[in-house]
Design a protein around this motif. Structure first.
Motif, mmCIF file in Angstrom:
data_model
loop_
_atom_site.group_PDB
_atom_site.id
_atom_site.type_symbol
_atom_site.label_atom_id
_atom_site.label_comp_id
_atom_site.label_asym_id
_atom_site.label_seq_id
_atom_site.Cartn_x
_atom_site.Cartn_y
_atom_site.Cartn_z
ATOM 1 N N TRP A 1 0.819 -1.200 0.000
ATOM 2 C CA TRP A 1 0.000 0.000 0.000
ATOM 3 C C TRP A 1 0.853 1.250 0.000
ATOM 4 O O TRP A 1 1.825 1.353 0.750
ATOM 5 N N LEU A 2 0.474 2.230 -0.836
ATOM 6 C CA LEU A 2 0.951 3.609 -0.722
ATOM 7 C C LEU A 2 -0.079 4.324 0.135
ATOM 8 O O LEU A 2 -1.286 4.213 -0.126
ATOM 9 N N GLY B 1 -6.589 6.632 6.675
ATOM 10 C CA GLY B 1 -6.728 7.754 5.740
ATOM 11 C C GLY B 1 -6.787 7.252 4.309
ATOM 12 O O GLY B 1 -7.410 6.247 3.994
ATOM 13 N N GLN B 2 -6.069 7.961 3.429
ATOM 14 C CA GLN B 2 -6.008 7.580 2.018
ATOM 15 C C GLN B 2 -4.959 6.492 1.821
ATOM 16 O O GLN B 2 -3.906 6.513 2.449
ATOM 17 N N TYR B 3 -5.265 5.577 0.925
ATOM 18 C CA TYR B 3 -4.261 4.593 0.525
ATOM 19 C C TYR B 3 -4.575 4.100 -0.880
ATOM 20 O O TYR B 3 -5.705 4.184 -1.339
ATOM 21 N N VAL B 4 -3.534 3.626 -1.550
ATOM 22 C CA VAL B 4 -3.676 3.019 -2.868
ATOM 23 C C VAL B 4 -3.087 1.624 -2.767
ATOM 24 O O VAL B 4 -1.922 1.453 -2.401
ATOM 25 N N ASP B 5 -3.909 0.629 -3.076
ATOM 26 C CA ASP B 5 -3.481 -0.769 -3.049
ATOM 27 C C ASP B 5 -2.758 -1.065 -4.362
ATOM 28 O O ASP B 5 -3.360 -1.023 -5.428
ATOM 29 N N LEU B 6 -1.467 -1.349 -4.279
ATOM 30 C CA LEU B 6 -0.681 -1.650 -5.484
ATOM 31 C C LEU B 6 -0.720 -3.121 -5.849
ATOM 32 O O LEU B 6 -0.130 -3.526 -6.846
ATOM 33 N N GLY B 7 -1.387 -3.921 -5.030
ATOM 34 C CA GLY B 7 -1.525 -5.344 -5.343
ATOM 35 C C GLY B 7 -0.935 -6.221 -4.261
ATOM 36 O O GLY B 7 -0.381 -5.749 -3.263
ATOM 37 N N ALA B 8 -1.074 -7.516 -4.475
ATOM 38 C CA ALA B 8 -0.582 -8.507 -3.521
ATOM 39 C C ALA B 8 0.946 -8.470 -3.472
ATOM 40 O O ALA B 8 1.610 -8.273 -4.501
ATOM 41 N N LEU C 1 0.619 10.806 -0.763
ATOM 42 C CA LEU C 1 0.898 9.412 -0.412
ATOM 43 C C LEU C 1 2.400 9.295 -0.130
ATOM 44 O O LEU C 1 3.196 9.115 -1.042
ATOM 45 N N THR C 2 2.756 9.409 1.132
ATOM 46 C CA THR C 2 4.168 9.559 1.491
ATOM 47 C C THR C 2 4.726 8.389 2.293
ATOM 48 O O THR C 2 5.771 8.516 2.916
ATOM 49 N N SER C 3 4.034 7.261 2.276
ATOM 50 C CA SER C 3 4.566 6.090 2.960
ATOM 51 C C SER C 3 4.129 4.820 2.239
ATOM 52 O O SER C 3 3.185 4.826 1.454
ATOM 53 N N VAL C 4 4.839 3.741 2.534
ATOM 54 C CA VAL C 4 4.550 2.423 1.966
ATOM 55 C C VAL C 4 4.403 1.457 3.127
ATOM 56 O O VAL C 4 5.190 1.497 4.074
ATOM 57 N N SER C 5 3.407 0.583 3.035
ATOM 58 C CA SER C 5 3.228 -0.444 4.060
ATOM 59 C C SER C 5 3.083 -1.807 3.411
ATOM 60 O O SER C 5 2.425 -1.939 2.380
ATOM 61 N N VAL C 6 3.713 -2.816 4.019
ATOM 62 C CA VAL C 6 3.378 -4.205 3.717
ATOM 63 C C VAL C 6 2.223 -4.504 4.665
ATOM 64 O O VAL C 6 2.412 -4.660 5.869
ATOM 65 N N TRP C 7 1.025 -4.517 4.109
ATOM 66 C CA TRP C 7 -0.209 -4.507 4.889
ATOM 67 C C TRP C 7 -0.890 -5.869 4.850
ATOM 68 O O TRP C 7 -1.104 -6.428 3.777
ATOM 69 N N CYS C 8 -1.220 -6.401 6.006
ATOM 70 C CA CYS C 8 -1.991 -7.637 6.093
ATOM 71 C C CYS C 8 -3.468 -7.253 6.125
ATOM 72 O O CYS C 8 -3.980 -6.796 7.155
ATOM 73 N N ALA C 9 -4.134 -7.394 4.970
ATOM 74 C CA ALA C 9 -5.538 -6.993 4.872
ATOM 75 C C ALA C 9 -6.437 -7.893 5.716
ATOM 76 O O ALA C 9 -7.479 -7.448 6.193
ATOM 77 N N ARG C 10 -6.038 -9.128 5.915
ATOM 78 C CA ARG C 10 -6.869 -10.042 6.696
ATOM 79 C C ARG C 10 -7.021 -9.587 8.138
ATOM 80 O O ARG C 10 -8.086 -9.643 8.719
ATOM 81 N N PHE C 11 -5.919 -9.121 8.743
ATOM 82 C CA PHE C 11 -5.953 -8.733 10.155
ATOM 83 C C PHE C 11 -5.759 -7.234 10.375
ATOM 84 O O PHE C 11 -5.627 -6.785 11.502
ATOM 85 N N ARG C 12 -5.732 -6.467 9.269
ATOM 86 C CA ARG C 12 -5.637 -5.005 9.332
ATOM 87 C C ARG C 12 -4.460 -4.547 10.180
ATOM 88 O O ARG C 12 -4.606 -3.785 11.125
ATOM 89 N N VAL C 13 -3.276 -5.034 9.789
ATOM 90 C CA VAL C 13 -2.065 -4.686 10.537
ATOM 91 C C VAL C 13 -0.891 -4.578 9.566
ATOM 92 O O VAL C 13 -0.849 -5.269 8.555
ATOM 93 N N SER C 14 0.033 -3.692 9.877
ATOM 94 C CA SER C 14 1.228 -3.507 9.052
ATOM 95 C C SER C 14 2.321 -4.455 9.513
ATOM 96 O O SER C 14 2.622 -4.541 10.700
#
Length: 195
Positions: free
Chosen positions: A126-127, A145-152, A173-186
């Motif tokens: 995510w951005l 807030g705002q995010y853009v999902d760049l894919g799996a 969009l000033t950060s990147v996260s490896v985001w676990c969508a299942r548990f909503r955690v970075s």
């Protein structure tokens, strides 16, 4: 005296066993614990090569008798790095770096380099506009807030590229996260700093 038959416990035990089996299947689907023991390694090449660059524009010489003007600067022919950052750990130990490249045609690519994190269910790149905060306080801010999902996430180890949509505003969009969508955690995140 008539013998009284005791009621069978078998139907109750079968019902309990069926409920436990369904619960086990649901838990396995949600947590996918085998991913903790299986790494997915990716080694994609850098997003731009000499073949994808455009040629510089040339200008015709000034016509005789016309006033001298400075020739326009040649068009950029190579991609340029516009932002970069380094991952910090959140819920899982995470290391590596991230770079955003812009090509001469304006397309942008986010490149994750030398990533090392845990594998997990439903991991995304995510951005976001969220600040990168160390510690437990930073684990869940990226969907606020705002995010853009760049894919799996293509792999929990290695280098990989993600196309950034043309309408994504990198000033916000000033950060990147490896985001676990299942548990909503970075799992880990990086602040993007302009270069």
């Amino acid at each position: 005296m008539a013998n009284r038959r005791r009621p069978s416990r078998r139907p109750i035990l079968l019902a309990i066993a069926a409920i436990l089996l369904v619960l086990l299947v649901v838990l396995l689907y949600l947590f996918q614990p085998w991913k903790l023991f299986v790494d997915e390694t990716v080694d994609e090449a850098a997003p731009f090569t000499a073949a994808t660059t455009t040629a510089a524009t040339t200008t015709a010489p000034a016509a005789p008798g016309s006033p001298e003007t400075d020739p326009p600067a040649p068009a950029r022919t190579e991609p340029r790095m516009i932002a970069r950052g380094t991952f910090i750990s959140h819920e899982h130990a995470t290391s590596g770096s991230v770079v955003i490249y812009e090509s001469p045609d304006g397309s942008r690519v986010l490149r994750i380099e030398d990533l090392r994190t845990s594998n997990g269910p439903d991991l995304k790149v995510w951005l976001t506009d969220a600040p990168v905060i160390e510690g437990f306080a930073g684990w869940g801010v990226f969907d606020d807030g705002q995010y853009v999902d760049l894919g799996a996430l293509k792999g929990n180890i290695g280098s990989q590229n993600y196309e950034i949509p043309p309408d994504a505003d990198l000033t916000e969009l000033t950060s990147v996260s490896v985001w676990c969508a299942r548990f909503r955690v970075s799992f880990g995140a990086a602040e993007l700093l302009p270069v």
